[in-house]
Design an enzyme around this catalytic site. Structure first.
Site, short mmCIF file in Angstrom:
data_model
loop_
_atom_site.label_atom_id
_atom_site.label_comp_id
_atom_site.label_asym_id
_atom_site.label_seq_id
_atom_site.Cartn_x
_atom_site.Cartn_y
_atom_site.Cartn_z
CG LEU A 88 50.05 26.49 87.70
CD1 LEU A 88 50.84 27.33 86.70
CD2 LEU A 88 49.16 25.50 86.97
N GLY A 96 27.83 25.62 113.23
CA GLY A 96 28.95 25.10 114.00
C GLY A 96 30.17 26.00 114.05
CD GLU A 144 32.71 23.22 113.51
OE1 GLU A 144 33.42 23.11 112.50
OE2 GLU A 144 31.49 22.95 113.53
CG HIS A 184 28.19 29.94 99.97
ND1 HIS A 184 26.91 29.52 100.22
CD2 HIS A 184 28.99 28.88 100.21
CE1 HIS A 184 26.93 28.24 100.59
NE2 HIS A 184 28.19 27.84 100.59
CB CYS A 205 27.04 26.57 105.17
SG CYS A 205 28.28 25.24 105.22
N1 GLN Z 1 30.06 22.23 111.15
C1 GLN Z 1 30.72 22.65 109.94
C2 GLN Z 1 30.89 24.15 109.97
O1 GLN Z 1 30.07 24.82 110.54
C3 GLN Z 1 29.92 22.27 108.73
C4 GLN Z 1 30.61 22.67 107.47
C5 GLN Z 1 30.04 22.07 106.22
O2 GLN Z 1 28.95 21.59 106.21
N2 GLN Z 1 30.76 22.10 105.14
O3 GLN Z 1 31.84 24.66 109.41
ZN ZN Z 2 27.26 23.36 104.96
#
Ligand code: GLN
Ligand code: ZN
Length: 830
Positions: free
Chosen positions: A32, A507, A559, A769, A801
């Protein structure tokens, strides 16, 4: 050995002896998802998508019959959705916000209705028209769309998709039980439309919604549906408006269950699928028998300050619905039953719909036998605690091989016997149902096999690792505590020498197509370990150079090596398994593959140390090591059910504690432990929350309390509304906490101040976002707000974030503006 149990009283309205509350709809090969995304991409037509979905639905109902559910007794749930079950109700009622009104049909055949493209537009937005908001579905990782309901929102039964799907299955030989989110839950989860007057609540539209549901039920009855399932999980939460919800339940189910008459003999179907002439009485006032399901918790609210509580089971018992489904896994089944149940059927959800472990069937039968039928109960049936939406399809879709003997994703062969995904759970329900109707002896072999499987798991090596148990048993309060904060702060400042309003990121940096390609090749074995490491190191060097150029104060490695912040750690810790096909719908077409935490957790080798040490070798600036915290690792995995969650969390905490010690030894002066799921795992009932906060905060402290005073611990929590968990932020005792704050314009900062919080706080200064680049002025303004609300010496400057989902085109100018704003506000502080 097994003695046979007396068979339950004949159910007067013919509910099947066993059922599941819902089944995964995305397809065992994510058919799907692929079909829907192809439609979005414009490569297939709506007709092609409908055809694929139809095939999938028919394959599903046939499969469920093959697995042991009845073909003609409404035990097979009709729980399909193209995107989301809450959106489906909005679509059935034509209840879309005014910005989407132009999507509603105007012709004689489609008046007030969304077509498929329109349905997806409401879910995903279009141009300036924002989609419906998305939020977490109870305590699961599934996300639903939040309907917007105002005084003028159209609400009428306009789309009979549920009826058509019933007829489609029936024509293929399977009488299903359509599953629909109930009217009270639908409105309770909705938010007031933007243009609604102050004080307006979506529940004000209850009568309109119930009238539309009544039409839906009439249409289902006319099509010959013997049963319908209405899901009312709102009744297992602790709503502030419990009084109002009680009234809403009474009113809704009086209209649906009392004012409409049940089909005279729901156990025996009308011979024709259409034409009200076949149904005795007028189709105008008949309905299918109603099952109200209450998954995810118990129906009794927590006591209020005055000791009073609401018992929604008693409320439901007083209605004329024919059956009630209880979650017997998330909560204990009730000790005593309300008097009002009378001839109703209780569907006891003893098979866990929310986790992946095989059940001990004899124990489940013992539980069911505590509910003898008689004067106060018509019948019992066996069910799943929740829809099976939350578990993968089939254990048999995995490959099994002894560890180290095969390449690719394989599972330890022992897990085959221990796990039950959706298909295995259907089998468990079918077996228990047989035991109820034919006695235990009829399924003695299955019962014995389940006992043996559970027993073998309890004793298996890896499930219990003595060294882990001994270490946990030896823990004392001192292992959960760091020294005095003021001393720590001084030691850290001396070591790090940071300016006021230090700048950093959360991060991750953008995961570019090149990074993804390198990982895909490496996973397939087409890129060597050495070449993969080189590729990742090159990426880290680029990210470090960029951060230095931007003038950030605390650097990260970005990361690049992480596919996912939980899976990455699951792959590097013992006690976890990672599946090949264990997909679960997260929202819409998005699926995740949660790791399975099956054994005692150990860290065979350092995980992140080499990456962080390499990063530190490239710069003079302080580097922040980056880990995922124990609560988040648990929240986004399937967790063992054979010990308290707190014990499991502490095991993960200890593994992380060792990792942090190794980072510290490698010269890393700052370590961030992300806990974005801290609030997410918060129990739905207030009464259960203190115990949760105790172990969750404890596991974080266990992970982070082994370091010297001069080592700075950060944490990141992904949201801005803290409510019940605001005290927990303080309890974590991190030196610096970063939170989302831009969209709520720093609201959290004065809240934290008022709660007495005094350590470092990094309120996000821009929303990551959205692809929009914030201006320097905007960021400056937010930062000024923050330093006005709390002691400027504790404020850090960071985005909301991580940046992994953004592109560099947006990231670079946004961070430039962040650094410029920080310098500007810094200048005003002197
Ligand atoms: N260290 C993660 C990042 O920077 C934290 C992500 C999260 O809080 N969802 O992607
Ligand atoms: Zn976050």
């Amino acid at each position: 050995m097994a003695t046979s149990v007396p068979s339950p009283t004949q159910n007067p309205v013919g509910f099947p002896a066993g059922t599941v509350l819902g089944y995964p709809r995305i397809g065992r090969r994510r058919e799907l998802k692929k079909a829907v995304e192809a439609f979005w991409a414009g490569t297939t037509s709506a007709e092609e998508l409908e055809a694929t979905a139809r095939e999938l639905r028919l394959a599903t109902v046939r499969r469920l019959v093959d697995l042991g559910l009845g073909a003609d007794d409404a035990s097979v749930p009709g729980s399909f959705s193209y995107y989301d079950q809450v959106l489906d109700v909005a679509a059935a009622l034509g209840a879309v916000p005014s910005r989407f009104a132009p999507l509603l049909g105007t012709g004689p055949d489609d008046a007030g209705r969304l077509d498929l493209a329109g349905y997806f537009t409401v879910a995903r937005g279009q141009g300036d028209d924002a989609p419906l908001e998305m939020t977490k579905w109870f305590d699961t990782n599934y996300h639903y769309l939040v309907p917007e309901i105002g005084p003028d929102t159209p609400i009428r039964f306009v789309d009979d998709r549920v009826v058509r799907e019933f007829v489609e299955a029936k024509e293929a030989g399977v009488v299903t039980r359509p599953v629909v989110v109930g009217p009270v839950t639908f409105l309770a989860l909705s938010k007031a439309a933007d243009d609604a007057p102050a004080g307006y609540s979506p529940l004000d539209r209850l009568d309109d919604v119930v009238a539309a549901y009544a039409d839906l039920l009439r249409a289902l009855a006319a099509a010959g549906a013997p049963w319908v399932q209405l899901d009312e999980p709102i009744l297992v939460t602790d709503p502030a408006n419990a009084e109002e919800l009680t009234e809403a339940v009474e009113r809704a189910y009086r209209a649906l269950a009392t004012d409409l008459r049940p089909l005279p003999n729901p156990g025996s179907l009308p011979t024709e699928t259409s034409g009200s002439g076949e149904i005795p009485g007028s189709a105008e006032d008949v309905r299918p028998a109603i099952l109200v399901a209450a998954p995810y918790g118990r129906l009794e609210t927590s006591p209020g300050p005055d000791g009073r509580y609401h018992d929604f089971l008693a409320v439901l018992s007083e209605t004329d619905v024919e059956a009630i489904a209880l979650d017997g896994v998330a909560a204990d089944l009730p000790d005593g039953l309300p008097q009002g149940l009378g001839t109703k059927t209780l569907v006891l959800g003893v098979i866990d719909g929310h986790n992946v472990w095989r059940a001990d069937l004899a124990a489940k039968l013992d539980l069911i036998e505590q509910y003898p039928t008689g004067a106060h109960l018509g019948a019992v049936a066996v069910g799943t605690s929740t829809s099976l939406l939350h578990v993968p399809h089939d254990v048999e879709d995995e490959t099994f091989a002894e560890p180290g003997t095969a390449s690719g994703t394989t599972l330890d062969p022992r897990l085959r016997d221990w796990l039950a995904f959706a298909d295995q759970k259907v089998g468990e329900v079918a077996t228990l149902a047989r035991a109820l109707t034919e006695g235990r002896d009829a399924v003695a072999e299955e019962i014995e096999a389940s006992r043996a499987a559970v027993a073998s798991r309890a004793e298996a090596s890896g499930v219990v690792v003595p060294a882990v148990r001994e270490r946990a048993a030896a823990l004392t309060d001192a292992d959960f505590a760091r020294g005095d904060y003021a001393e720590r702060a001084a030691a850290q400042q001396e070591r790090l020498n940071l300016p006021p309003l230090p700048t950093t990121t959360i991060g991750s940096f953008p995961q570019t197509p090149e990074i993804r390609r390198a990982r895909a090749l490496w996973t397939k074995g087409e890129l060597s370990d050495a070449d993969y490491t080189v590729a990742m190191r090159e990426e880290i060097a680029r990210v470090v150079a960029l951060q230095e150029e931007l003038g950030l104060d605390v650097l990260v490695h970005g990361e690049p090596e992480r596919n996912d912040m939980v899976q990455y750690f699951a792959e590097h810790l013992d006690g976890f398994a990672v599946t090949a096909n264990g997909w679960v719908q997260s929202y819409g077409s998005r699926c995740v593959r949660p790791p399975i935490l099956w054994g005692d957790v150990t860290r065979p080798a350092p995980i992140t140390v080499e990456w962080s040490a390499y990063t530190a070798s490239l710069t003079e600036k302080p580097v922040k090591g980056m880990l995922t915290g124990p609560v988040t690792i648990l929240a986004w995995s399937f967790v063992r059910d054979d010990q308290p969650l707190g014990d499991t969390a502490n095991q993960v905490g200890l593994a992380l504690r060792d990792e942090i010690a190794d980072l510290e030894a490698a010269g890393i002066g700052i370590v961030q432990v992300d806990e974005p799921a801290l609030r997410e795992l918060l129990p739905l009932r207030r009464a259960d929350q203190p115990a949760y906060l105790d172990w969750s905060v404890g596991s974080f402290r266990l992970a982070t309390s082994g370091v010297e005073a001069a080592t700075q611990i950060h944490t990141h929590l992904c949201y801005s509304e803290f409510g019940e968990v605001i005290g927990a932020i303080d309890g974590l005792d991190a030196d610096v906490t970063s939170v989302e704050a831009a969209r709520s314009r720093m609201e959290i900062v004065p809240e934290l101040r008022d709660a007495g919080y005094s350590r470092g706080i990094g309120p996000g200064v821009y929303d990551i976002h959205s692809p929009r680049v914030p201006s320097t002025e905007e960021v400056t303004e937010l930062l000024e707000l923050a330093v006005k609300s709390i002691d400027p010496r504790v404020v850090w400057v960071n985005p909301d974030c991580g940046l992994k989902t953004r592109r560099y085109e947006e990231t670079v100018p946004s961070l430039e503006h962040l650094v410029t704003a920080a310098k500007a506000v810094r200048a005003t502080l002197a």
